[in-house]
Design a protein around this motif. Structure first.
Motif, PDB file in Angstrom:
ATOM      1  N   ASP A   1      10.349   4.029  15.042  1.00  0.00           N
ATOM      2  CA  ASP A   1      11.729   3.999  15.534  1.00  0.00           C
ATOM      3  C   ASP A   1      12.392   2.634  14.747  1.00  0.00           C
ATOM      4  O   ASP A   1      13.474   2.826  14.481  1.00  0.00           O
ATOM      5  N   ALA A   2      11.633   1.731  14.573  1.00  0.00           N
ATOM      6  CA  ALA A   2      12.232   0.504  13.857  1.00  0.00           C
ATOM      7  C   ALA A   2      12.749   0.943  12.378  1.00  0.00           C
ATOM      8  O   ALA A   2      13.696   0.611  12.027  1.00  0.00           O
ATOM      9  N   ALA A   3      11.790   1.668  11.863  1.00  0.00           N
ATOM     10  CA  ALA A   3      12.245   1.991  10.484  1.00  0.00           C
ATOM     11  C   ALA A   3      13.447   3.119  10.371  1.00  0.00           C
ATOM     12  O   ALA A   3      14.297   3.139   9.516  1.00  0.00           O
ATOM     13  N   ALA A   4      13.635   3.839  11.497  1.00  0.00           N
ATOM     14  CA  ALA A   4      14.730   5.002  11.456  1.00  0.00           C
ATOM     15  C   ALA A   4      16.137   4.297  11.699  1.00  0.00           C
ATOM     16  O   ALA A   4      17.082   4.734  11.148  1.00  0.00           O
ATOM     17  N   THR A   5      15.926   3.204  12.311  1.00  0.00           N
ATOM     18  CA  THR A   5      17.147   2.310  12.713  1.00  0.00           C
ATOM     19  C   THR A   5      17.517   1.478  11.634  1.00  0.00           C
ATOM     20  O   THR A   5      18.761   0.679  11.712  1.00  0.00           O
ATOM     21  N   GLU A   6      16.994   1.281  10.438  1.00  0.00           N
ATOM     22  CA  GLU A   6      17.145   0.244   9.269  1.00  0.00           C
ATOM     23  C   GLU A   6      17.807   1.050   8.031  1.00  0.00           C
ATOM     24  O   GLU A   6      18.014   0.601   6.955  1.00  0.00           O
TER      25      GLU A   6
ATOM     26  N   ARG B   1      18.410  -0.641  -3.402  1.00  0.00           N
ATOM     27  CA  ARG B   1      17.938  -1.980  -3.062  1.00  0.00           C
ATOM     28  C   ARG B   1      17.801  -2.104  -1.507  1.00  0.00           C
ATOM     29  O   ARG B   1      16.999  -2.616  -1.023  1.00  0.00           O
ATOM     30  N   ASN B   2      18.852  -1.600  -0.864  1.00  0.00           N
ATOM     31  CA  ASN B   2      18.927  -1.544   0.641  1.00  0.00           C
ATOM     32  C   ASN B   2      17.726  -0.693   1.087  1.00  0.00           C
ATOM     33  O   ASN B   2      17.173  -0.946   2.091  1.00  0.00           O
ATOM     34  N   LEU B   3      17.435   0.205   0.621  1.00  0.00           N
ATOM     35  CA  LEU B   3      16.309   1.316   0.820  1.00  0.00           C
ATOM     36  C   LEU B   3      15.289   0.538   0.822  1.00  0.00           C
ATOM     37  O   LEU B   3      14.468   0.472   1.614  1.00  0.00           O
ATOM     38  N   VAL B   4      14.875   0.047  -0.531  1.00  0.00           N
ATOM     39  CA  VAL B   4      13.683  -0.852  -0.540  1.00  0.00           C
ATOM     40  C   VAL B   4      13.372  -1.998   0.356  1.00  0.00           C
ATOM     41  O   VAL B   4      12.417  -2.179   0.832  1.00  0.00           O
ATOM     42  N   ARG B   5      14.595  -2.634   0.370  1.00  0.00           N
ATOM     43  CA  ARG B   5      14.535  -3.933   1.295  1.00  0.00           C
ATOM     44  C   ARG B   5      14.287  -3.522   2.764  1.00  0.00           C
ATOM     45  O   ARG B   5      13.193  -4.257   3.408  1.00  0.00           O
ATOM     46  N   ALA B   6      14.892  -2.560   3.161  1.00  0.00           N
ATOM     47  CA  ALA B   6      14.552  -2.131   4.523  1.00  0.00           C
ATOM     48  C   ALA B   6      13.168  -1.777   4.751  1.00  0.00           C
ATOM     49  O   ALA B   6      12.495  -2.214   6.039  1.00  0.00           O
ATOM     50  N   ALA B   7      12.427  -0.993   3.837  1.00  0.00           N
ATOM     51  CA  ALA B   7      10.971  -0.655   3.936  1.00  0.00           C
ATOM     52  C   ALA B   7      10.205  -1.809   3.588  1.00  0.00           C
ATOM     53  O   ALA B   7       9.284  -1.918   4.409  1.00  0.00           O
ATOM     54  N   ILE B   8      10.526  -2.747   3.050  1.00  0.00           N
ATOM     55  CA  ILE B   8       9.665  -3.870   2.732  1.00  0.00           C
ATOM     56  C   ILE B   8       9.711  -4.578   4.236  1.00  0.00           C
ATOM     57  O   ILE B   8       8.694  -5.170   4.710  1.00  0.00           O
TER      58      ILE B   8
ATOM     59  N   ILE C   1       9.103   5.049  -2.504  1.00  0.00           N
ATOM     60  CA  ILE C   1       9.537   3.825  -1.319  1.00  0.00           C
ATOM     61  C   ILE C   1       8.302   3.705  -0.490  1.00  0.00           C
ATOM     62  O   ILE C   1       7.750   2.597  -0.252  1.00  0.00           O
ATOM     63  N   GLU C   2       8.152   4.616   0.413  1.00  0.00           N
ATOM     64  CA  GLU C   2       7.375   4.770   1.254  1.00  0.00           C
ATOM     65  C   GLU C   2       5.985   4.173   1.112  1.00  0.00           C
ATOM     66  O   GLU C   2       5.299   3.388   1.693  1.00  0.00           O
ATOM     67  N   LEU C   3       5.454   5.017   0.177  1.00  0.00           N
ATOM     68  CA  LEU C   3       3.964   4.845  -0.148  1.00  0.00           C
ATOM     69  C   LEU C   3       3.706   3.522  -1.086  1.00  0.00           C
ATOM     70  O   LEU C   3       2.763   2.828  -0.839  1.00  0.00           O
ATOM     71  N   VAL C   4       4.455   3.256  -1.960  1.00  0.00           N
ATOM     72  CA  VAL C   4       4.337   2.094  -2.641  1.00  0.00           C
ATOM     73  C   VAL C   4       4.567   0.796  -1.902  1.00  0.00           C
ATOM     74  O   VAL C   4       3.705  -0.176  -1.948  1.00  0.00           O
ATOM     75  N   VAL C   5       5.517   0.683  -1.153  1.00  0.00           N
ATOM     76  CA  VAL C   5       5.904  -0.184  -0.309  1.00  0.00           C
ATOM     77  C   VAL C   5       4.557  -0.629   0.806  1.00  0.00           C
ATOM     78  O   VAL C   5       3.949  -1.729   0.722  1.00  0.00           O
ATOM     79  N   HIS C   6       4.177   0.474   1.425  1.00  0.00           N
ATOM     80  CA  HIS C   6       3.038   0.295   2.035  1.00  0.00           C
ATOM     81  C   HIS C   6       1.665  -0.089   1.449  1.00  0.00           C
ATOM     82  O   HIS C   6       1.303  -0.885   2.189  1.00  0.00           O
ATOM     83  N   LYS C   7       1.348   0.169   0.291  1.00  0.00           N
ATOM     84  CA  LYS C   7       0.304   0.268  -0.201  1.00  0.00           C
ATOM     85  C   LYS C   7       0.252  -1.517  -0.845  1.00  0.00           C
ATOM     86  O   LYS C   7      -0.817  -2.251  -0.712  1.00  0.00           O
ATOM     87  N   VAL C   8       1.441  -1.682  -1.365  1.00  0.00           N
ATOM     88  CA  VAL C   8       1.439  -3.230  -1.716  1.00  0.00           C
ATOM     89  C   VAL C   8       1.503  -4.121  -0.684  1.00  0.00           C
ATOM     90  O   VAL C   8       0.706  -5.144  -0.874  1.00  0.00           O
ATOM     91  N   VAL C   9       2.605  -4.107   0.289  1.00  0.00           N
ATOM     92  CA  VAL C   9       2.640  -5.103   1.275  1.00  0.00           C
ATOM     93  C   VAL C   9       1.517  -4.963   2.388  1.00  0.00           C
ATOM     94  O   VAL C   9       0.949  -6.313   2.504  1.00  0.00           O
TER      95      VAL C   9
ATOM     96  N   ASN D   1      10.265  -3.577   7.282  1.00  0.00           N
ATOM     97  CA  ASN D   1       9.606  -2.915   8.389  1.00  0.00           C
ATOM     98  C   ASN D   1       8.229  -2.952   8.035  1.00  0.00           C
ATOM     99  O   ASN D   1       7.318  -2.698   8.925  1.00  0.00           O
ATOM    100  N   HIS D   2       7.711  -3.504   6.981  1.00  0.00           N
ATOM    101  CA  HIS D   2       6.224  -3.408   6.435  1.00  0.00           C
ATOM    102  C   HIS D   2       5.545  -4.934   6.641  1.00  0.00           C
ATOM    103  O   HIS D   2       4.584  -4.942   6.640  1.00  0.00           O
ATOM    104  N   ARG D   3       6.444  -5.784   6.502  1.00  0.00           N
ATOM    105  CA  ARG D   3       5.951  -7.361   6.303  1.00  0.00           C
ATOM    106  C   ARG D   3       5.587  -7.899   7.310  1.00  0.00           C
ATOM    107  O   ARG D   3       4.872  -9.206   7.367  1.00  0.00           O
ATOM    108  N   ASP D   4       5.995  -7.591   8.578  1.00  0.00           N
ATOM    109  CA  ASP D   4       5.880  -8.571   9.664  1.00  0.00           C
ATOM    110  C   ASP D   4       4.483  -8.541  10.022  1.00  0.00           C
ATOM    111  O   ASP D   4       4.024  -9.658  10.124  1.00  0.00           O
ATOM    112  N   ASP D   5       3.664  -7.467   9.794  1.00  0.00           N
ATOM    113  CA  ASP D   5       2.219  -7.696  10.126  1.00  0.00           C
ATOM    114  C   ASP D   5       1.365  -6.736   9.378  1.00  0.00           C
ATOM    115  O   ASP D   5       1.022  -5.613   9.925  1.00  0.00           O
TER     116      ASP D   5
END
Length: 201
Positions: free
Chosen positions: A78-83, A97-104, A168-176, A106-110
């Protein structure tokens, strides 16, 4: 609704403020427990202890830890869908950049919790449907972008759409979510440059 689906449903939705606060305490405690101990050791007893409530009180809201973990994943989606950014951005690089930053963000909090959510959370039909809706919505946005932005040079926009969304989804998840830290600013710059160059080459 299947038997497996019912296992992942909360027992009740709070209607009073006090009950809602208790539910929030359970979810916050569960996020902490799953992040620290992982899925297998993230027991309902540990969650109840972290939330400072009795195990009986926890079971009034959730039948098991799978239902709690499933709800945490719903909240993440839900958080990802609103960003999602809008198409009004003039620069293609700015949109990426907006797409990448929103994904980051949403992934970096925890990242430890995120690893448990993505890799270990049970998959009910309802959850799979929500994931599919999220992916379809994001793909529709990218498809429209590639079809209308004057700087885009790729010819096969359908394949490009899948590549951009998945990257964006897989690389951001894997790295972060990886245990070893990374310079997030540098990571963002490199990922934006890679995707922008691909789309404008």
């Amino acid at each position: 609704m299947t038997a497996d689906s019912r296992r992942l449903q909360p027992r009740k939705r709070p209607r009073q403020v006090r009950a809602e606060l208790t539910r929030q305490r359970i979810l916050i405690a569960a996020a902490h427990v799953f992040a620290e101990h992982g899925y297998a050791a993230g027991t309902t007893n540990r969650i109840a202890e972290q939330a400072r409530i009795s195990i009986g009180s926890l079971y009034q809201y959730y039948p098991n830890k799978d239902a709690i973990l499933s709800e945490l994943l719903f909240r993440h989606l839900d958080a990802a869908a609103t960003e999602g950014p809008g198409l009004e951005e003039a620069s293609l690089e700015g949109i990426i950049r907006n797409l990448v930053r929103a994904a980051i963000e949403n992934h970096r909090d925890d990242p430890q919790l995120l690893r448990v959510l993505i890799e270990q959370a049970p998959r009910s039909p309802e959850l799979l449907e929500k994931i599919d809706q999220y992916e379809r919505s994001r793909a529709a946005y990218i498809r429209e972008l590639l079809g209308n932005h004057p700087d885009v040079r790729v010819e096969d926009t359908e394949t490009a759409t899948r590549l951009v969304v998945s990257t964006i989804e897989l690389v951001v998840h894997k790295v972060v979510a990886a245990p070893d830290p990374i310079d997030i600013g540098r990571f963002e710059e490199e990922l934006v440059a890679m995707l922008t160059r691909y789309l404008t080459w």
